[in-house]
Design a protein around this motif. Sequence first.
Motif, PDB file in Angstrom:
ATOM      1  N   LYS A  13       0.826  -1.208   0.000  1.00 20.60           N
ATOM      2  CA  LYS A  13       0.000   0.000   0.000  1.00 20.60           C
ATOM      3  C   LYS A  13       0.861   1.260   0.000  1.00 20.60           C
ATOM      4  CE  LYS A  13      -3.327   0.041   3.021  1.00 20.60           C
ATOM      5  NZ  LYS A  13      -4.156  -0.275   4.210  1.00 20.60           N
ATOM      6  N   THR A  14       2.081   1.158   0.491  1.00 18.79           N
ATOM      7  CA  THR A  14       2.953   2.335   0.513  1.00 18.79           C
ATOM      8  C   THR A  14       3.923   2.375  -0.660  1.00 18.79           C
ATOM      9  OG1 THR A  14       4.567   1.243   1.943  1.00 18.79           O
ATOM     10  CG2 THR A  14       2.836   2.516   3.028  1.00 18.79           C
ATOM     11  N   THR A  15       4.132   1.239  -1.327  1.00 16.92           N
ATOM     12  CA  THR A  15       5.139   1.203  -2.394  1.00 16.92           C
ATOM     13  C   THR A  15       4.579   0.947  -3.782  1.00 16.92           C
ATOM     14  OG1 THR A  15       5.547  -1.169  -2.053  1.00 16.92           O
ATOM     15  CG2 THR A  15       6.932   0.385  -0.803  1.00 16.92           C
ATOM     16  N   ASP A  16       3.342   0.471  -3.882  1.00 19.22           N
ATOM     17  CA  ASP A  16       2.770   0.099  -5.180  1.00 19.22           C
ATOM     18  C   ASP A  16       1.446   0.844  -5.380  1.00 19.22           C
ATOM     19  OD1 ASP A  16       1.402  -1.158  -7.304  1.00 19.22           O
ATOM     20  OD2 ASP A  16       2.381  -3.084  -6.907  1.00 19.22           O
ATOM     21  N   ARG A  17       1.492   1.876  -6.207  1.00 16.32           N
ATOM     22  CA  ARG A  17       0.316   2.730  -6.426  1.00 16.32           C
ATOM     23  C   ARG A  17      -0.866   1.936  -7.001  1.00 16.32           C
ATOM     24  NH1 ARG A  17      -0.831   6.922  -3.851  1.00 16.32           N
ATOM     25  NH2 ARG A  17      -2.019   8.460  -4.933  1.00 16.32           N
ATOM     26  N   HIS A  18      -0.572   1.010  -7.926  1.00 15.64           N
ATOM     27  CA  HIS A  18      -1.624   0.188  -8.530  1.00 15.64           C
ATOM     28  C   HIS A  18      -2.305  -0.673  -7.468  1.00 15.64           C
ATOM     29  CE1 HIS A  18      -3.800  -2.117 -11.482  1.00 15.64           C
ATOM     30  NE2 HIS A  18      -3.223  -3.246 -11.096  1.00 15.64           N
ATOM     31  N   LEU A  20      -2.462  -0.106  -4.239  1.00 17.29           N
ATOM     32  CA  LEU A  20      -3.228   0.790  -3.365  1.00 17.29           C
ATOM     33  C   LEU A  20      -4.558   1.169  -4.008  1.00 17.29           C
ATOM     34  CD1 LEU A  20      -3.537   2.537  -0.832  1.00 17.29           C
ATOM     35  CD2 LEU A  20      -2.257   4.329  -2.025  1.00 17.29           C
ATOM     36  N   ASN A  21      -4.535   1.477  -5.299  1.00 21.15           N
ATOM     37  CA  ASN A  21      -5.753   1.847  -6.017  1.00 21.15           C
ATOM     38  C   ASN A  21      -6.765   0.699  -5.998  1.00 21.15           C
ATOM     39  OD1 ASN A  21      -7.479   3.416  -7.625  1.00 21.15           O
ATOM     40  ND2 ASN A  21      -6.637   2.526  -9.487  1.00 21.15           N
ATOM     41  N   LEU A  22      -6.301  -0.512  -6.302  1.00 21.65           N
ATOM     42  CA  LEU A  22      -7.188  -1.676  -6.287  1.00 21.65           C
ATOM     43  C   LEU A  22      -7.729  -1.933  -4.877  1.00 21.65           C
ATOM     44  CD1 LEU A  22      -5.209  -4.187  -8.533  1.00 21.65           C
ATOM     45  CD2 LEU A  22      -7.245  -2.876  -9.152  1.00 21.65           C
ATOM     46  N   PHE A  23      -6.864  -1.823  -3.892  1.00 27.66           N
ATOM     47  CA  PHE A  23      -7.248  -2.041  -2.495  1.00 27.66           C
ATOM     48  C   PHE A  23      -8.342  -1.054  -2.078  1.00 27.66           C
ATOM     49  CE2 PHE A  23      -6.753  -1.845   2.107  1.00 27.66           C
ATOM     50  CZ  PHE A  23      -6.607  -3.189   2.443  1.00 27.66           C
ATOM     51  N   ASP A  24      -8.152   0.213  -2.433  1.00 28.24           N
ATOM     52  CA  ASP A  24      -9.145   1.241  -2.098  1.00 28.24           C
ATOM     53  C   ASP A  24     -10.469   1.004  -2.825  1.00 28.24           C
ATOM     54  OD1 ASP A  24      -7.408   2.464  -0.343  1.00 28.24           O
ATOM     55  OD2 ASP A  24      -6.841   4.067  -1.745  1.00 28.24           O
ATOM     56  N   GLN A  25     -10.391   0.622  -4.096  1.00 21.01           N
ATOM     57  CA  GLN A  25     -11.608   0.322  -4.859  1.00 21.01           C
ATOM     58  C   GLN A  25     -12.370  -0.829  -4.213  1.00 21.01           C
ATOM     59  OE1 GLN A  25     -11.172  -0.281  -9.121  1.00 21.01           O
ATOM     60  NE2 GLN A  25      -9.506   1.197  -9.173  1.00 21.01           N
ATOM     61  N   HIS A  26     -11.639  -1.860  -3.805  1.00 17.65           N
ATOM     62  CA  HIS A  26     -12.265  -3.021  -3.159  1.00 17.65           C
ATOM     63  C   HIS A  26     -12.985  -2.594  -1.887  1.00 17.65           C
ATOM     64  CE1 HIS A  26     -12.438  -6.507  -0.487  1.00 17.65           C
ATOM     65  NE2 HIS A  26     -12.641  -7.202  -1.591  1.00 17.65           N
ATOM     66  N   ASN A  27     -12.327  -1.804  -1.062  1.00 21.65           N
ATOM     67  CA  ASN A  27     -12.931  -1.361   0.197  1.00 21.65           C
ATOM     68  C   ASN A  27     -14.156  -0.468  -0.032  1.00 21.65           C
ATOM     69  OD1 ASN A  27     -11.181  -2.812   1.769  1.00 21.65           O
ATOM     70  ND2 ASN A  27      -9.770  -1.120   2.076  1.00 21.65           N
ATOM     71  N   GLU A  28     -14.081   0.396  -1.050  1.00 18.42           N
ATOM     72  CA  GLU A  28     -15.218   1.254  -1.368  1.00 18.42           C
ATOM     73  C   GLU A  28     -16.414   0.422  -1.824  1.00 18.42           C
ATOM     74  OE1 GLU A  28     -13.956   4.263  -4.166  1.00 18.42           O
ATOM     75  OE2 GLU A  28     -12.378   4.943  -2.807  1.00 18.42           O
ATOM     76  N   LEU A  29     -16.168  -0.571  -2.681  1.00 18.89           N
ATOM     77  CA  LEU A  29     -17.243  -1.449  -3.129  1.00 18.89           C
ATOM     78  C   LEU A  29     -17.831  -2.227  -1.958  1.00 18.89           C
ATOM     79  CD1 LEU A  29     -16.186  -3.036  -6.545  1.00 18.89           C
ATOM     80  CD2 LEU A  29     -18.169  -1.620  -6.075  1.00 18.89           C
ATOM     81  N   GLU A  61      -7.585 -10.065  -8.291  1.00 20.79           N
ATOM     82  CA  GLU A  61      -6.410  -9.345  -8.799  1.00 20.79           C
ATOM     83  C   GLU A  61      -5.452  -8.996  -7.658  1.00 20.79           C
ATOM     84  OE1 GLU A  61      -5.243  -5.599 -11.721  1.00 20.79           O
ATOM     85  OE2 GLU A  61      -7.351  -6.109 -11.419  1.00 20.79           O
ATOM     86  N   LEU A  62      -5.993  -8.563  -6.536  1.00 19.11           N
ATOM     87  CA  LEU A  62      -5.161  -8.261  -5.373  1.00 19.11           C
ATOM     88  C   LEU A  62      -4.419  -9.509  -4.906  1.00 19.11           C
ATOM     89  CD1 LEU A  62      -7.640  -5.994  -3.405  1.00 19.11           C
ATOM     90  CD2 LEU A  62      -5.389  -5.288  -4.246  1.00 19.11           C
ATOM     91  N   TYR A  63      -5.117 -10.637  -4.872  1.00 10.75           N
ATOM     92  CA  TYR A  63      -4.492 -11.885  -4.445  1.00 10.75           C
ATOM     93  C   TYR A  63      -3.348 -12.267  -5.384  1.00 10.75           C
ATOM     94  CZ  TYR A  63      -3.934 -16.703  -2.910  1.00 10.75           C
ATOM     95  OH  TYR A  63      -3.417 -17.880  -2.434  1.00 10.75           O
ATOM     96  N   GLY A  64      -3.557 -12.100  -6.673  1.00 10.42           N
ATOM     97  CA  GLY A  64      -2.495 -12.378  -7.641  1.00 10.42           C
ATOM     98  C   GLY A  64      -1.275 -11.503  -7.407  1.00 10.42           C
ATOM     99  N   LEU A  65      -1.500 -10.238  -7.140  1.00  8.02           N
ATOM    100  CA  LEU A  65      -0.386  -9.322  -6.869  1.00  8.02           C
ATOM    101  C   LEU A  65       0.327  -9.704  -5.575  1.00  8.02           C
ATOM    102  CD1 LEU A  65      -2.057  -5.928  -7.839  1.00  8.02           C
ATOM    103  CD2 LEU A  65      -0.262  -7.133  -9.105  1.00  8.02           C
ATOM    104  N   LEU A  66      -0.425 -10.115  -4.564  1.00  6.91           N
ATOM    105  CA  LEU A  66       0.187 -10.529  -3.306  1.00  6.91           C
ATOM    106  C   LEU A  66       1.033 -11.786  -3.485  1.00  6.91           C
ATOM    107  CD1 LEU A  66      -2.810  -9.898  -0.905  1.00  6.91           C
ATOM    108  CD2 LEU A  66      -0.581  -8.766  -0.791  1.00  6.91           C
ATOM    109  N   ARG A  67       0.505 -12.750  -4.214  1.00 10.07           N
ATOM    110  CA  ARG A  67       1.268 -13.987  -4.447  1.00 10.07           C
ATOM    111  C   ARG A  67       2.548 -13.703  -5.231  1.00 10.07           C
ATOM    112  NH1 ARG A  67      -0.610 -19.385  -3.967  1.00 10.07           N
ATOM    113  NH2 ARG A  67       0.712 -19.673  -5.783  1.00 10.07           N
ATOM    114  N   LYS A  68       2.429 -12.856  -6.233  1.00 14.24           N
ATOM    115  CA  LYS A  68       3.601 -12.494  -7.040  1.00 14.24           C
ATOM    116  C   LYS A  68       4.644 -11.782  -6.193  1.00 14.24           C
ATOM    117  CE  LYS A  68       4.825  -9.902 -11.188  1.00 14.24           C
ATOM    118  NZ  LYS A  68       4.326  -9.000 -12.224  1.00 14.24           N
ATOM    119  N   ALA A  69       4.200 -10.854  -5.351  1.00 14.79           N
ATOM    120  CA  ALA A  69       5.125 -10.093  -4.502  1.00 14.79           C
ATOM    121  C   ALA A  69       5.738 -10.967  -3.402  1.00 14.79           C
ATOM    122  CB  ALA A  69       4.407  -8.900  -3.880  1.00 14.79           C
ATOM    123  N   SER A  70       5.025 -11.999  -2.981  1.00 11.53           N
ATOM    124  CA  SER A  70       5.535 -12.824  -1.881  1.00 11.53           C
ATOM    125  C   SER A  70       6.648 -13.765  -2.331  1.00 11.53           C
ATOM    126  CB  SER A  70       4.401 -13.634  -1.243  1.00 11.53           C
ATOM    127  OG  SER A  70       3.948 -14.647  -2.109  1.00 11.53           O
TER     128      SER A  70
END
Length: 72
Positions: A13-18, A20-29, A61-70
């Motif tokens: 959330k602090t290093t990847d703008r994309h 963060l954007n997806l995370f915020d969209q998910h929470n708003e929905l 999509e968030l899960y995919g990014l997390l798995r890739k980053a991990s």
Amino acid sequence: MFPEYRDLITQLKTTDRHFLNLFDQHNELDQKIKNMESHIEPASPVEIETLKKEKLALKDELYGLLRKASVA
């Protein structure tokens, strides 16, 4: 959401703008869906179902990014 990735989520959330954007969209929905289901906001069952599908797509999509980053 994804408690096993809590630290990684905080980092991304602090290093990847994309991310963060997806995370915020998910929470708003999520909040919008809760409001609709609680009849705070008007909505038809079809509208709610559509938003739930959008939210699930964001979560995937968030899960995919997390798995890739991990493994990086």
